[in-house]
Write a protein that holds these residues in place. Structure first.
Motif, PDB file in Angstrom:
ATOM      1  N   VAL A  76       0.886  -1.266  -0.131  1.00 53.58           N
ATOM      2  CA  VAL A  76      -0.323  -0.089  -0.075  1.00 53.58           C
ATOM      3  C   VAL A  76       1.014   1.679   0.060  1.00 53.58           C
ATOM      4  O   VAL A  76       0.375   2.425  -0.921  1.00 53.58           O
ATOM      5  CB  VAL A  76      -0.969   0.136   1.208  1.00 53.58           C
ATOM      6  N   ARG A  77       1.709   1.727   0.482  1.00 52.89           N
ATOM      7  CA  ARG A  77       2.583   1.920   0.541  1.00 52.89           C
ATOM      8  C   ARG A  77       4.445   1.750   0.578  1.00 52.89           C
ATOM      9  O   ARG A  77       4.187   0.653  -0.014  1.00 52.89           O
ATOM     10  CB  ARG A  77       3.587   3.040   2.210  1.00 52.89           C
ATOM     11  N   ARG A  78       5.523   2.981   0.135  1.00 53.89           N
ATOM     12  CA  ARG A  78       6.351   2.497  -1.083  1.00 53.89           C
ATOM     13  C   ARG A  78       7.072   2.123   0.534  1.00 53.89           C
ATOM     14  O   ARG A  78       7.013   2.259   1.523  1.00 53.89           O
ATOM     15  CB  ARG A  78       7.613   3.532  -1.609  1.00 53.89           C
ATOM     16  N   PRO A  79       8.320   1.144  -0.171  1.00 50.91           N
ATOM     17  CA  PRO A  79       9.273   0.452   1.426  1.00 50.91           C
ATOM     18  C   PRO A  79       9.615   2.587   1.905  1.00 50.91           C
ATOM     19  O   PRO A  79      10.130   3.299   0.668  1.00 50.91           O
ATOM     20  CB  PRO A  79      10.264   0.400   0.067  1.00 50.91           C
ATOM     21  N   GLY A  80      10.224   1.739   3.096  1.00 51.48           N
ATOM     22  CA  GLY A  80      11.222   3.043   3.539  1.00 51.48           C
ATOM     23  C   GLY A  80       9.900   3.739   4.481  1.00 51.48           C
ATOM     24  O   GLY A  80      10.697   5.111   5.569  1.00 51.48           O
ATOM     25  N   GLY A  81       8.707   3.426   4.605  1.00 50.41           N
ATOM     26  CA  GLY A  81       7.927   4.534   5.225  1.00 50.41           C
ATOM     27  C   GLY A  81       7.677   4.028   6.593  1.00 50.41           C
ATOM     28  O   GLY A  81       8.093   3.295   7.070  1.00 50.41           O
ATOM     29  N   GLY A  82       7.164   4.516   7.790  1.00 47.58           N
ATOM     30  CA  GLY A  82       7.224   4.695   8.785  1.00 47.58           C
ATOM     31  C   GLY A  82       8.201   4.579  10.023  1.00 47.58           C
ATOM     32  O   GLY A  82       9.390   5.515  10.135  1.00 47.58           O
ATOM     33  N   ARG A  83       8.245   4.276  11.582  1.00 54.24           N
ATOM     34  CA  ARG A  83       9.436   4.669  12.516  1.00 54.24           C
ATOM     35  C   ARG A  83      10.227   3.610  12.110  1.00 54.24           C
ATOM     36  O   ARG A  83       9.720   2.582  11.777  1.00 54.24           O
ATOM     37  CB  ARG A  83       9.236   4.797  13.684  1.00 54.24           C
ATOM     38  N   MET A  84      11.755   4.014  13.175  1.00 54.30           N
ATOM     39  CA  MET A  84      12.298   2.746  12.801  1.00 54.30           C
ATOM     40  C   MET A  84      12.333   1.633  13.786  1.00 54.30           C
ATOM     41  O   MET A  84      11.463   2.161  14.740  1.00 54.30           O
ATOM     42  CB  MET A  84      13.369   3.769  12.818  1.00 54.30           C
ATOM     43  N   ARG A  85      13.212   0.290  13.218  1.00 57.51           N
ATOM     44  CA  ARG A  85      12.354  -0.647  14.113  1.00 57.51           C
ATOM     45  C   ARG A  85      13.589  -0.462  15.449  1.00 57.51           C
ATOM     46  O   ARG A  85      14.318   0.112  15.283  1.00 57.51           O
ATOM     47  CB  ARG A  85      12.824  -1.578  13.453  1.00 57.51           C
ATOM     48  N   ALA A  86      12.920  -0.703  16.938  1.00 62.57           N
ATOM     49  CA  ALA A  86      13.581  -1.016  17.519  1.00 62.57           C
ATOM     50  C   ALA A  86      15.091  -1.000  17.917  1.00 62.57           C
ATOM     51  O   ALA A  86      16.159  -0.712  18.391  1.00 62.57           O
ATOM     52  CB  ALA A  86      12.967  -1.252  19.590  1.00 62.57           C
TER      53      ALA A  86
END
Length: 696
Positions: A76-86
């Motif tokens: 649904v979204r392009r890669p690279g979106g959202g927060r970085m993993r912990a």
């Protein structure tokens, strides 16, 4: 631009039908398409009709105008979106987590997590204390990514392995194959865990209507003071794939184990194997069928004699009982069959066991056994040596055969020893042994009875740490309170040792010792003294039984030749009757003097837990007084006296020093003898010659 009401209605109907079936990006692009078609003002109109933000519609318009390529299928979204993993933000997070959960426990030794359950919440809390901001779901994701999973314990460790372990396994396998090829019965035996009867919790679950579980007690040990229990003892026929379970209600003893095999043979074995001449039993190394128990082997010898079968027993090495076939071919299926179902009665237990089946054709029968199988029954070494037992060449303690015939009488079976034991106790109540007439003995028993009941209840209270426990309410001892009083009197009278009493009653001397210890404490509390007998104590059960039945003179034990010689009038300077009277006169003050000296040395009464035996250094009080008289008479030297009484020189000298003050206090004059014998042999020869002359 003015948009008509008709166009707005058409857009609303299209959005209601189409938008619920689209994902986030598809909805955004569909709304942007309609807005571009409407022209100026279309973004705000579409946003109001679709009830979305104008920014969302405008973003879709920008994407269409930019000509962005379609996304890969499923995204649904392009890669690279959202927060970085912990773990990306905090590179030390994963090493810190692994240090907490890895098997060798190289984490902080002072961490409380080392001693708690490693749940996701506990792990997240501990990591937060170390400065790593993380939640429980993130910890779960990281553990799964590193191939961790929820696991229980695995019963695979067997402890130290016996060096003959594998050889014994191969030997048992060879024996089983040989017996089965010959058509002889092969059974696997063992006792299942004791189960309580009642509305008590049972592990496991079963299908029931939702919200209607079976109601049971919340605490099994609080079910009541008298709760019945059952002990299933199983016999699994390896060739026929059938099980037979003897459900006992008393104790899991060696007698019960052998009786279960006997009942299986009478119910099934002799019908399934009418031509059998041998029987192979595979059992574990412990429990009621332990290879160490003489009672187990004696009961099997009686079974072999009754059935005419040669019984061969092969025990699995210690720590390998789960290799026994009955564990995973019978008991495991019984446990699964009654999971989650309270065992409310004996009928439920029997029917549940009998209903156990498997796809491989297992059939099970069950029978209730309400006979009594008390603990404490023993078989002496002398009786055991007469049993027709042949040890095998390979590890004879684990592998042995019992012949159906032999010179030894078969061991008494369940229910039979009680009558013989009652007769022996009646015989031991002889006034010559107890020093009391029947009325005095009954009076002593009645006086101690309430205290014995209170002491027994206090002992049980201490053992269970104040909790109420489930008991059957039946007597759990071979001896009643009155029997314990009788045996204590005989022991304190120094008639014989506990081992002799055990041989007479067919009981373990330790069981007798526990009863004597408890009763003796009550006697001491009431300051009731038991005067020791003046005769030499019996060292063999046969001698005591023969004397009671009339083979010895009244008031005297059948003396050994040595003891008969030492009481010769030419040595003691008095007749045997006068010597007997003197011993009776001195034995009480001597015992009192010894106790007074011990009381002074230890600074008070006897400490709890001390042994407090009455047979000191293998010589009785009467023998000590007799040795002192012979020493005063100077009939021989101290070395010869020590040899005659079977003790060392120092022991005898200490005894003489204890008796001499008693003789002096009572002003008893012992005149020296006219002849001094140089050796013990010379004294015995002289006494024997004098006796022959008197007889002639």
């Amino acid at each position: 631009m003015c948009i008509s009401e008709e166009v707005r209605c058409q857009l609303a109907r299209r959005f209601d039908v189409l938008l619920p079936h689209l994902n986030e990006r598809q909805r955004r692009l569909a709304l942007a398409t309609e807005a571009r078609l409407l022209g100026h003002g279309g973004v705000s109109v579409v946003a109001r009709i679709a009830d979305v933000s104008e920014t969302t519609v405008r973003k879709g318009v920008f994407e269409l105008e930019a000509g962005v390529d379609p996304l890969p299928e499923g995204r649904v979204r392009r890669p690279g979106g959202g927060r970085m993993r912990a773990e990306v933000i905090d590179p030390e997070l994963v090493p810190a987590l692994m240090a907490l959960v890895e098997p060798d426990e190289r984490g902080d030794p002072m961490s409380p997590l080392r001693w708690t359950m490693k749940s996701l919440r506990h792990l997240a809390d501990q990591l937060s204390r170390q400065g790593h901001r993380v939640t429980a779901p993130t910890v779960g994701r990281l553990l799964k990514e590193h191939r961790f999973s929820l696991q229980g314990t695995a019963k695979t460790l067997e402890g130290g392995q016996h060096p003959d372990r594998d050889a014994q396994f191969r030997y048992i396998n060879e024996q089983v194959k040989e017996y089965q090829a010959a058509g002889e019965p092969v059974i696997s035996v063992d006792a299942k865990k004791k189960e309580q009867i009642g509305q008590l919790p049972i592990p496991g679950q079963e299908w029931r209507p939702a919200g209607q579980p079976v109601e049971v007690e919340d605490r099994s040990f609080f079910a009541g003071p008298h709760v019945e229990s059952v002990i299933p003892y199983g016999i699994y026929d390896m060739a026929a794939n059938t099980g037979w379970v003897n459900v006992g209600t008393d104790h899991n003893t060696a007698t019960f184990a052998a009786a279960s095999i006997r009942r299986w043979w009478q119910a099934r074995g002799r019908h399934d194997y009418p031509q059998a001449s041998r029987l192979l039993i595979t059992a574990d190394a412990g429990g009621s069928n332990s290879y160490r128990y003489r009672v187990w082997k004696a009961e099997l010898a009686a079974f072999a004699a009754d059935t005419g079968l040669t019984v061969t027993v092969c025990h699995f090495p210690p720590g390998t009982s789960k290799w026994n076939k009955i564990e995973h071919r019978l008991f495991s299926h019984i446990t699964m069959n009654w999971r989650g179902r309270p065992l409310t009665s004996h009928e439920v237990v029997l029917n549940t066991i009998a209903a156990t089946t498997t796809r491989s054709g297992l059939r099970v029968e069950a029978a209730l056994d309400e006979d009594s199988y008390p603990t404490g029954i023993a078989v002496s070494r002398e009786e055991f040596r007469t049993l027709p037992i042949t040890a095998h060449d390979l590890h004879g303690r684990w592998n042995y055969s019992i012949a159906p015939t032999g010179t030894a009488a078969p061991a008494p079976r369940a229910g039979q020893p009680a009558k013989a034991r009652a007769g022996t106790l009646k015989m031991l109540a002889d006034p010559r042994l107890t020093g009391m007439n029947p009325d005095e003995l009954d009076s002593l028993r009645a006086e101690l009875a309430p205290a014995q009941a209170a002491a027994a209840e206090q002992h049980r209270y201490v053992l269970r740490k104040g909790r109420r426990v489930a008991t059957t309410g039946r007597s759990r001892s071979l001896l009643s309170d009155a029997d314990e009083v009788l045996l204590t009197v005989i022991y304190l009278r120094q008639v014989c040792a506990q081992k002799v009493l055990g041989d007479l009653l067919g009981m373990n001397p330790v069981t007798i010792g526990h009863g004597i210890k408890a009763t003796r404490k009550l006697l001491d509390e009431r300051k009731i003294s038991i005067t020791p007998t003046v005769v030499r104590y019996f060292t063999r059960a046969e001698d005591l039984r023969a004397w009671i039945t009339g083979n010895g003179p009244a008031g005297h034990a059948p003396a050994t030749p040595t003891h008969q010689a030492l009481t010769d009038p030419t040595l003691t300077g008095m007749s045997r009757q006068a010597l007997h009277v003197l011993l009776e006169e001195l034995i009480v003050p001597y015992a009192a003097a010894i106790e007074e000296r011990r009381h002074r040395r230890r600074g008070g009464s006897r400490r709890p837990g001390t042994r407090g035996g009455v047979f000191r250094q293998k010589i009785t009080d009467a023998d000590r007084i007799l040795a002192t008289i012979l020493y005063r008479r100077r009939v021989c030297g101290l070395d010869a006296l020590a040899e005659l009484f079977g003790v060392c020189k120092n022991t005898l000298w200490n005894a003489i020093r204890d008796v001499l003050p008693v003789l002096d206090d009572r002003r008893i004059n012992i005149a020296p003898a006219g002849h001094r014998h140089p050796t013990a042999a010379d004294l015995l020869t002289s006494a024997t010659t004098d006796n022959h002359q008197v007889v002639s």
